[in-house]
Design a protein around this motif. Structure first.
Motif, PDB file in Angstrom:
ATOM      1  N   TRP A   1       0.391  -1.159   0.469  1.00 37.08           N
ATOM      2  CA  TRP A   1      -0.413  -0.071  -0.114  1.00 37.08           C
ATOM      3  C   TRP A   1       0.985   1.787   0.175  1.00 37.08           C
ATOM      4  O   TRP A   1       0.327   2.511  -1.033  1.00 37.08           O
ATOM      5  CB  TRP A   1      -1.040  -0.189   0.419  1.00 37.08           C
TER       6      TRP A   1
ATOM      7  N   GLN B   1       1.572   3.813  -2.924  1.00 35.31           N
ATOM      8  CA  GLN B   1       0.878   5.697  -2.999  1.00 35.31           C
ATOM      9  C   GLN B   1       2.546   7.301  -3.357  1.00 35.31           C
ATOM     10  O   GLN B   1       1.799   7.343  -3.566  1.00 35.31           O
ATOM     11  CB  GLN B   1       1.328   5.874  -1.540  1.00 35.31           C
TER      12      GLN B   1
ATOM     13  N   TRP C   1       4.598  12.553  -2.823  1.00 36.77           N
ATOM     14  CA  TRP C   1       4.009  11.581  -2.580  1.00 36.77           C
ATOM     15  C   TRP C   1       4.714  11.595  -0.754  1.00 36.77           C
ATOM     16  O   TRP C   1       3.918  11.374   0.875  1.00 36.77           O
ATOM     17  CB  TRP C   1       2.614  11.442  -2.373  1.00 36.77           C
TER      18      TRP C   1
ATOM     19  N   THR D   1      -4.641  10.025  -1.258  1.00 36.93           N
ATOM     20  CA  THR D   1      -4.326   8.891  -1.060  1.00 36.93           C
ATOM     21  C   THR D   1      -5.989   8.640  -2.001  1.00 36.93           C
ATOM     22  O   THR D   1      -6.766   9.513  -2.098  1.00 36.93           O
ATOM     23  CB  THR D   1      -3.980   8.357  -0.401  1.00 36.93           C
TER      24      THR D   1
ATOM     25  N   GLU E   1      -8.525   8.938   0.883  1.00 31.55           N
ATOM     26  CA  GLU E   1      -8.505  10.446   0.832  1.00 31.55           C
ATOM     27  C   GLU E   1      -9.810  11.200   1.918  1.00 31.55           C
ATOM     28  O   GLU E   1     -10.110  11.380   2.902  1.00 31.55           O
ATOM     29  CB  GLU E   1      -7.554  11.696   0.468  1.00 31.55           C
TER      30      GLU E   1
END
Length: 96
Positions: free
Chosen positions: A10, A14, A19, A44, A47
């Motif tokens: 994960w 991102q 980021w 993301t 969000e």
């Protein structure tokens, strides 16, 4: 796939060259004792996704509290709850 591998995947998904310079995943310990997990959600896919807080404060060392605040997933839990906190996050992220 292990929980740690899923969190790594994960996080990696991102990272876009920008980021990761401002946001991220933070895991630390608490002095009561327990774990603290803060995961930035800004920029993301989750969000603005609704998160229903999880609050189970008993028994004393087996507690868990997860919620979203200020665009961060915040998970707290007893000394054996780290994996459960991470799984709460992953289940929420993957449940589209």
């Amino acid at each position: 796939m292990t929980t740690i591998k899923q969190i790594q995947n994960w996080y990696k998904s991102q990272c876009n060259g920008d980021w990761e310079h401002t946001f991220g995943v933070h895991i630390s310990t608490l002095d009561n004792p327990g774990w603290a997990v803060d995961i930035d959600l800004t920029e993301t896919e989750v969000e603005n996704k609704e998160f229903i807080p999880i609050i189970n404060l008993e028994p004393e060392l087996d507690w868990i509290h997860c919620h979203v605040e200020n665009n961060k997933f915040k998970g707290r839990g007893g000394p054996e709850k780290l994996e459960e906190i991470l799984l709460v996050f992953l289940k929420w992220v993957n449940n589209k």
